[in-house]
Scaffold this motif. Sequence first.
Motif, mmCIF file in Angstrom:
data_model
loop_
_atom_site.group_PDB
_atom_site.id
_atom_site.type_symbol
_atom_site.label_atom_id
_atom_site.label_comp_id
_atom_site.label_asym_id
_atom_site.label_seq_id
_atom_site.Cartn_x
_atom_site.Cartn_y
_atom_site.Cartn_z
ATOM 1 N N HIS A 244 0.878 -1.190 0.000
ATOM 2 C CA HIS A 244 0.000 0.000 0.000
ATOM 3 C C HIS A 244 0.905 1.226 0.000
ATOM 4 O O HIS A 244 2.103 1.125 0.286
ATOM 5 C CB HIS A 244 -0.907 0.011 1.241
ATOM 6 C CG HIS A 244 -0.189 -0.303 2.523
ATOM 7 N ND1 HIS A 244 0.774 0.513 3.056
ATOM 8 C CD2 HIS A 244 -0.268 -1.378 3.354
ATOM 9 C CE1 HIS A 244 1.252 -0.024 4.171
ATOM 10 N NE2 HIS A 244 0.641 -1.185 4.370
ATOM 11 N N CYS A 248 3.564 1.286 7.051
ATOM 12 C CA CYS A 248 2.436 0.708 7.793
ATOM 13 C C CYS A 248 2.029 1.608 8.964
ATOM 14 O O CYS A 248 0.860 1.671 9.323
ATOM 15 C CB CYS A 248 2.801 -0.679 8.303
ATOM 16 S SG CYS A 248 2.964 -1.907 6.987
ATOM 17 N N CYS A 253 -3.762 -0.558 7.939
ATOM 18 C CA CYS A 253 -3.566 -1.748 7.112
ATOM 19 C C CYS A 253 -3.738 -3.017 7.928
ATOM 20 O O CYS A 253 -3.575 -3.017 9.152
ATOM 21 C CB CYS A 253 -2.191 -1.732 6.454
ATOM 22 S SG CYS A 253 -0.819 -1.598 7.616
ATOM 23 N N HIS A 255 -2.525 -7.032 7.314
ATOM 24 C CA HIS A 255 -1.798 -7.958 6.437
ATOM 25 C C HIS A 255 -2.225 -9.394 6.725
ATOM 26 O O HIS A 255 -2.263 -9.804 7.884
ATOM 27 C CB HIS A 255 -0.292 -7.825 6.667
ATOM 28 C CG HIS A 255 0.257 -6.498 6.240
ATOM 29 N ND1 HIS A 255 1.254 -6.388 5.289
ATOM 30 C CD2 HIS A 255 -0.036 -5.234 6.613
ATOM 31 C CE1 HIS A 255 1.543 -5.101 5.110
ATOM 32 N NE2 HIS A 255 0.769 -4.383 5.918
HETATM 33 ZN ZN LIG Z 1 0.857 -2.331 6.144
#
Ligand SMILES: [Zn+2]
Length: 331
Positions: A244, A248, A253, A255
Amino acid sequence: MKLQSLLSAGFFGRQYHPDMILSVNTISSPFRGTQIVYALGEDVCNAPDVRPLSLGDLIGKGVHVWSYLWPLVPSCLSFLDFHAESRALSFREASFISFLGQLWKSDWSASRDATPYDVTFEAAEEREDAGEGATNPRTYYRSHCATMGMSDEHSSNGGVTFSLLQKAVFWPLYLSSRTISAFDFSVLRPTPRFLNAIAATHPSSGGGKDRIEDGIVNVDEGAGYVSNALRANDGVVPLFSQWHPCDCENTLCRHYNHGEGILDSPEKTPHDTPPEAGVWHVHELQDAHHLSVVPIWVGSGRQKAFWRDLGQWLRAIDSARVDDVIAAFEA
Ligand SMILES: [Zn+2]
């Protein structure tokens, strides 16, 4: 992401809104750049300059020759249209002297308005600084990140291994994957910010604890994981760049470690919980390369499984959005 940032900025007018984009789904996208562009010829210190007689320089010259002769190219080769008319590069618009000048130093291939520069780490950081990677709270985001072979952070080359079949059929990607994996990041100027972030994130210090969220990522080994993701790649784009935009820690996000599930058994993928808007859902496709899913349809079981899974995801988004609308009317 560019379109959504323009909508957010009101570029098209106040009547348009980033909510108009319900979902963003990406496959092997170079959000944060790729080192392959430097290996091909982009100057590591003075991008967008291109090193003379590098492969990238020769490709650029080839495009100029092709574009100059484009009006003479038969229609059967029309799929190789570089849209020379948009830059007035064909012999109908440009003089022969001008053409020779472009071969000597190209205004196009060594400019910031060209794909090679767009995928440098420097350009990616400029986009992030301009807020282009920001998520919209009512849009659903999903990225699919391919890696060739299995990553092993303890191996000397960054950990990419390949089957004999991969080497035989996809040898250009195999070569470029090796190049990406072995790239020396220390030569880059300016130094990409993600390198500083890795240096500051050491597992034993506890600094990496919250840098990567959820799913597969072993948060106790966050720095090692990210470091390895600089080298693991799909033959074109390193893994970390496919996740992305932004680090992070500077985006939302989640994962997941079930890449084999998407390609081999989609029922394993987590559609049992409603999708979450405004958060990147990062899915890794292991043992896949840059061309495994798109653009070539081969009808393999893995390819079908991928699209089936994506369809389930989009239906889940539609269902969640309908629930939102109903809840809004009831409120
Ligand atoms: Zn991430």
